[in-house]
Scaffold this active site. Structure first.
Site, PDB file in Angstrom:
ATOM      1  N   CYS A  76      21.613  40.208  21.664  1.00 48.19           N
ATOM      2  CA  CYS A  76      21.171  40.867  22.892  1.00 48.19           C
ATOM      3  C   CYS A  76      22.117  42.002  23.259  1.00 48.19           C
ATOM      4  O   CYS A  76      23.338  41.838  23.246  1.00 48.19           O
ATOM      5  CB  CYS A  76      21.097  39.860  24.031  1.00 48.19           C
ATOM      6  SG  CYS A  76      20.569  40.570  25.609  1.00 48.19           S
ATOM      7  N   CYS A  85      23.889  34.134  28.678  1.00 48.31           N
ATOM      8  CA  CYS A  85      24.001  33.544  27.333  1.00 48.31           C
ATOM      9  C   CYS A  85      25.415  33.758  26.799  1.00 48.31           C
ATOM     10  O   CYS A  85      25.646  34.644  25.979  1.00 48.31           O
ATOM     11  CB  CYS A  85      22.980  34.160  26.382  1.00 48.31           C
ATOM     12  SG  CYS A  85      21.273  33.924  26.880  1.00 48.31           S
ATOM     13  N   CYS A 189      15.147  40.937  27.528  1.00 47.56           N
ATOM     14  CA  CYS A 189      15.735  39.596  27.528  1.00 47.56           C
ATOM     15  C   CYS A 189      15.033  38.786  26.452  1.00 47.56           C
ATOM     16  O   CYS A 189      13.803  38.783  26.360  1.00 47.56           O
ATOM     17  CB  CYS A 189      15.576  38.927  28.889  1.00 47.56           C
ATOM     18  SG  CYS A 189      16.227  37.232  28.930  1.00 47.56           S
ATOM     19  N   GLN A 315      10.449  21.692  33.799  1.00 52.49           N
ATOM     20  CA  GLN A 315      11.535  22.009  32.875  1.00 52.49           C
ATOM     21  C   GLN A 315      11.282  23.363  32.215  1.00 52.49           C
ATOM     22  O   GLN A 315      10.180  23.627  31.722  1.00 52.49           O
ATOM     23  CB  GLN A 315      11.661  20.923  31.806  1.00 52.49           C
ATOM     24  CG  GLN A 315      12.211  19.612  32.308  1.00 52.49           C
ATOM     25  CD  GLN A 315      13.711  19.634  32.536  1.00 52.49           C
ATOM     26  OE1 GLN A 315      14.384  20.620  32.254  1.00 52.49           O
ATOM     27  NE2 GLN A 315      14.236  18.528  33.029  1.00 52.49           N
ATOM     28  N   TYR A 358      14.235  10.648  41.867  1.00 55.03           N
ATOM     29  CA  TYR A 358      14.312  12.111  41.760  1.00 55.03           C
ATOM     30  C   TYR A 358      13.183  12.600  40.846  1.00 55.03           C
ATOM     31  O   TYR A 358      13.385  13.376  39.926  1.00 55.03           O
ATOM     32  CB  TYR A 358      15.670  12.560  41.223  1.00 55.03           C
ATOM     33  CG  TYR A 358      16.853  11.916  41.919  1.00 55.03           C
ATOM     34  CD1 TYR A 358      17.369  12.454  43.092  1.00 55.03           C
ATOM     35  CD2 TYR A 358      17.445  10.760  41.403  1.00 55.03           C
ATOM     36  CE1 TYR A 358      18.461  11.866  43.735  1.00 55.03           C
ATOM     37  CE2 TYR A 358      18.523  10.165  42.042  1.00 55.03           C
ATOM     38  CZ  TYR A 358      19.025  10.715  43.196  1.00 55.03           C
ATOM     39  OH  TYR A 358      20.097  10.131  43.833  1.00 55.03           O
ATOM     40  N   GLU A 379      11.132  11.380  45.668  1.00 56.21           N
ATOM     41  CA  GLU A 379      11.645  12.758  45.562  1.00 56.21           C
ATOM     42  C   GLU A 379      11.878  13.309  46.960  1.00 56.21           C
ATOM     43  O   GLU A 379      11.137  12.993  47.901  1.00 56.21           O
ATOM     44  CB  GLU A 379      10.636  13.634  44.806  1.00 56.21           C
ATOM     45  CG  GLU A 379      10.837  15.126  44.902  1.00 56.21           C
ATOM     46  CD  GLU A 379      12.159  15.592  44.346  1.00 56.21           C
ATOM     47  OE1 GLU A 379      12.758  16.492  44.950  1.00 56.21           O
ATOM     48  OE2 GLU A 379      12.588  15.056  43.307  1.00 56.21           O
ATOM     49  N   ASP A 428      16.873  10.777  37.386  1.00 56.40           N
ATOM     50  CA  ASP A 428      17.136  12.142  36.899  1.00 56.40           C
ATOM     51  C   ASP A 428      17.626  12.979  38.073  1.00 56.40           C
ATOM     52  O   ASP A 428      16.916  13.848  38.575  1.00 56.40           O
ATOM     53  CB  ASP A 428      15.869  12.733  36.288  1.00 56.40           C
ATOM     54  CG  ASP A 428      16.104  14.085  35.621  1.00 56.40           C
ATOM     55  OD1 ASP A 428      17.260  14.529  35.563  1.00 56.40           O
ATOM     56  OD2 ASP A 428      15.118  14.698  35.178  1.00 56.40           O
ATOM     57  N   CYS A 455      21.733  16.446  33.892  1.00 58.07           N
ATOM     58  CA  CYS A 455      22.040  17.818  33.492  1.00 58.07           C
ATOM     59  C   CYS A 455      23.521  18.120  33.679  1.00 58.07           C
ATOM     60  O   CYS A 455      23.962  19.253  33.478  1.00 58.07           O
ATOM     61  CB  CYS A 455      21.191  18.820  34.281  1.00 58.07           C
ATOM     62  SG  CYS A 455      21.464  18.745  36.073  1.00 58.07           S
TER      63      CYS A 455
END
Length: 498
Positions: A76, A85, A189, A315, A358, A379, A428, A455
């Site tokens: 890139c 990135c 991108c 996601q 969640y 949630e 999650d 995550c």
């Protein structure tokens, strides 16, 4: 008279030793660890120290003397300036190795629990064009790289007052860390299908040619504010343009831009817009209007269809999400050792009761529903819960229940007494991990299994430590959702101690 700060040193010929957190690398200097971005282990370079504390320092490479043998050529043109990135200069195999090590280190160092042998990390199916959503900011002042400042300094100084300086040119792109009101203009991108580049650049070109104003974040003026682009594995495209009307109007110009984009890109099946008068660009509380087509697109996973609206969470790596959820499903329902198999079923062999904490828009809940007697999803965001219910209806799933509210307030002993003690809990949580009260309630609920999708392995490790008295970790599966970044997802299976 203020004391003059001591000049920070330039370190010559240092060798980068290892990968560190947040996509940076490190080396040791005297008694300090020095963190440096945009380099790889094995690079030999000159590093200018920019910040020095008691136990660490931060630096910047000003000259490469010798490149490492472990290095990839960034693909890139914006690499090194755009912070998205940070690992494009690292071969993908090495990225995966460091991510696996990151999960291992954090679970051991922070969790301090007994761990099984980790499964090899699941690499992303795609390493380019893997995202299904990107958000671009619009600004009346673009960010200038150091090279642009030097090359354009003379013209910049002469023309600063008449608005012709590069810094006063508008841009659509990504926000720069430390320069919140400036945007790095993006030409291409690589993270999303190239059609999104064409759409974004056309919006930029039309707005520039027709004199549309770009947003000034400090002054809170300007028409063109933000652009969100989404696509799906069904081939659908969604574009949401944020405008900021003022007392003189702006809606007419906005509608003309939207019509131009609709005519230019018939592939867009959901073209929407809004007038955002807030100080930030979040749209969760905004009224979003449809200009053309639908107010949603669809994603598919196995035989399921998921409705994705302008405010929906899904996601951002569609293909890899399938592998992530498949691991969660396997951990939730895979065969237990024979002596404990009966604990997931009642005497009649009935399917297990599952709580999905969640749950978001209910993607995991609906994905595992076929294997469960019932799935109860909780949630915080009410709109997400409404999406979850719609997704169950679309797929004719009748064994899900969804509840909106703060997790620690909803998931109580009384709630569990009313809806049943779970056999499996899938959780999650956001990057901050689970609230201590939620962990305590889970321990009292005493499910046979806990599947923890995270995550942020650091906060996951903290929660594993708190669960360790009653649960042991029996499987660990790292999953790479975001190639060329240091971020990694991790799925852990915990089973109740006998």
């Amino acid at each position: 008279m203020a004391r003059k700060k001591k000049a920070l040193p330039l370190l010559e010929g240092v060798e980068i030793e290892s990968v560190a957190a947040e996509g940076k690398c490190l080396f040791h200097w005297n008694d300090l660890v020095v963190f440096v971005p945009f380099c790889v282990p094995g690079d030999i370079c000159d590093v200018q120290i920019r910040r020095k504390k008691h136990s660490f320092a931060e630096g910047e490479v000003v000259h490469f003397i010798k490149y490492s043998n472990v290095r990839a050529i960034p693909f890139c043109e914006h690499f090194g300036v755009c912070g998205g990135c940070k690992w494009q200069n690292l071969p993908y195999e090495e990225q995966l190795r460091f991510k696996q090590q990151q999960v291992y280190d954090q679970l051991h160092r922070i969790g301090k629990v007994e761990l099984p042998e980790f499964r090899p990390i699941l690499g992303s199916v795609k390493t380019q064009e893997y995202r299904n959503k990107l958000d671009y900011g619009c600004a009346n002042k673009r960010y200038l790289t150091k090279e642009e400042i030097e090359e354009d300094r003379e013209r910049y100084e002469k023309t600063e007052d008449n608005g012709q300086s590069l810094k006063n040119r508008p841009a659509i792109g990504f926000h720069i860390t430390g320069a919140f009101d400036k945007i790095l203009p993006i030409e291409k991108c690589w993270l999303m299908d190239d059609l999104h580049n064409q759409i974004r650049n056309e919006i930029r070109d039309y707005a520039t040619e027709h004199g549309l104003s770009f947003f000034d974040l400090r002054a809170q003026i300007g028409l063109l504010r933000d652009v969100i682009i989404r696509n799906s594995n069904t081939g659908e495209w969604m574009v949401i343009i944020q405008f900021h009307y003022d007392e003189t109007g702006g809606e007419k110009e906005a509608l003309e831009l939207l019509q131009h984009i609709a005519d230019k890109f018939p592939q867009i099946s959901a073209l929407m817009y809004l007038d955002n008068q807030k100080c930030n660009d979040t749209i969760g509380d905004q009224d979003i209007r449809v200009f053309k087509g639908n107010d949603h697109i669809f994603e598919t996973m196995e035989e399921l269809r998921f409705k994705v609206g302008p405010k929906s969470f899904y996601q951002t790596n569609t293909e890899q999400a399938y592998h992530l959820y498949s691991v969660a499903r396997e951990f939730a329902f895979g065969d237990l050792p024979q002596k404990r198999q009966s604990s997931l079923c009642d005497n009649d062999g009935e399917k297990p009761l599952v709580y999905d904490l969640y749950t978001g828009t209910g993607t995991i809940a609906n994905f595992v529903a076929k294997r469960a007697r019932k799935v109860i999803g909780i949630e915080y965001v009410p709109e997400a819960i409404e999406d979850a219910k719609v997704n169950s209806e679309i797929n004719q799933i009748a064994n899900t229940l969804f509840f909106a509210g703060d997790m620690k307030d909803i998931l109580t002993d009384a709630f569990i007494a009313e809806h049943g003690r779970p056999d499996v809990i899938i959780t999650d949580p956001p990057r901050a991990g689970m609230h201590p009260d939620v962990v305590k309630t889970i321990l009292r609920a005493a499910p046979q299994r806990i599947v923890y999708v995270s995550c942020n392995p650091a906060t996951q490790a903290r929660d594993l430590h708190d669960l360790d008295a009653d649960y042991r970790v029996t499987a660990v599966q790292p999953v790479d959702m975001f190639p060329h970044t240091p971020h990694v997802e991790n799925v852990v299976l915990l089973e109740r101690r006998l």
